[in-house]
Design a protein around this motif. Sequence first.
Motif, PDB file in Angstrom:
ATOM      1  N   ASN A 182       0.833  -1.197   0.000  1.00  9.44           N
ATOM      2  CA  ASN A 182       0.000   0.000   0.000  1.00  9.44           C
ATOM      3  C   ASN A 182       0.872   1.253   0.000  1.00  9.44           C
ATOM      4  O   ASN A 182       2.101   1.171   0.083  1.00  9.44           O
ATOM      5  CB  ASN A 182      -0.906   0.014   1.239  1.00  9.44           C
ATOM      6  N   HIS A 239      -5.093   2.701   7.334  1.00 11.26           N
ATOM      7  CA  HIS A 239      -4.804   2.896   5.909  1.00 11.26           C
ATOM      8  C   HIS A 239      -3.378   2.518   5.521  1.00 11.26           C
ATOM      9  O   HIS A 239      -3.073   2.438   4.327  1.00 11.26           O
ATOM     10  CB  HIS A 239      -5.049   4.355   5.530  1.00 11.26           C
ATOM     11  N   TYR A 240      -2.498   2.306   6.488  1.00 15.16           N
ATOM     12  CA  TYR A 240      -1.085   2.102   6.173  1.00 15.16           C
ATOM     13  C   TYR A 240      -0.497   0.934   6.963  1.00 15.16           C
ATOM     14  O   TYR A 240      -0.855   0.703   8.117  1.00 15.16           O
ATOM     15  CB  TYR A 240      -0.273   3.371   6.495  1.00 15.16           C
TER      16      TYR A 240
END
Length: 310
Positions: A182, A239-240
């Motif tokens: 990602n 998200h990470y």
Amino acid sequence: MSNRKQIAISIGDLNGIGIQLALENHHAICELVKPIYSIDRVMLEQAASKLNLSIPEGFQTIEEIAPYFEIEPGVVSQASGAYAYASFGKAVELARTDTVDAICTLPIHKKAWEMAGVKYKGHTDALRDFFDAEAIMMLGCPKMYVALYTEHVPLKEVAERINTKELTRFLLDFYHTANPKNTVAVLGLNPHAGDDGVLGDEENIIKEAIQDAHRALGKQAFTAPLVPDVAFTPRVREHYTHYIAMYHDQGLAPLKALYFDEGINVSLNLPILRTSVDHGTAFDIAYQGAALNALSYINAIRYIKERDEK
């Protein structure tokens, strides 16, 4: 299990807990890889006797590591530092010659290395010199990995080390060797990521390096500099999986608060693969019969096993 990777395990400081971890977890490690322990039989037998532990069957050792010495639990000594460094050197040489697929290092004591005349502050510094490569220190676990742009340097020197050319190279090297799935979260240096220059302008350098990295990659791989004090909140973390911190405690304080027991240390951007436990020698409990949490050690081995398998 015939396709298990063969790895060399440097034994670390024998006055600390590394040898206990190795002895107690040998069978679990053998389920994952084929270990060779960078310790000679004489020192192994002495350590096992002091720990009142039996030596597991199939515990493969290496002879002629360094001069024998009397193990002194919890003591920082020149002899233990010299042995730890020699053990590490033997493991590296096995990897350099493709005798093993990777190495895993158990904890050293930096002062003991210094007392032994070792010029390096730790494993990563030494590996940079051994291979003339810009090794990258990444720590963490699959839930969150953190790479450090600067490592063991005084805080007052961090800002002056942030420049476009070096940070761009770091970003590209990290992306190519960490293989993040990602977008990578990049932290700003200053409070509030500088507040548009009100609290510092280093973020402009970081932004420029990110833009240069994106041009080289031909895609967007990194975030703009994130505000450091919110970058590790649950809403952002979801998200990470990979972060880049500008300095040591900026990245490692939140990492260890969240995942201390399971974190590992990985040296990226080298011709060999090296992992390590993400904890120290624990001199205060060495050879006292304490129950040790082996999760970091097991995860360091598991990373080697799973590398390139996915």
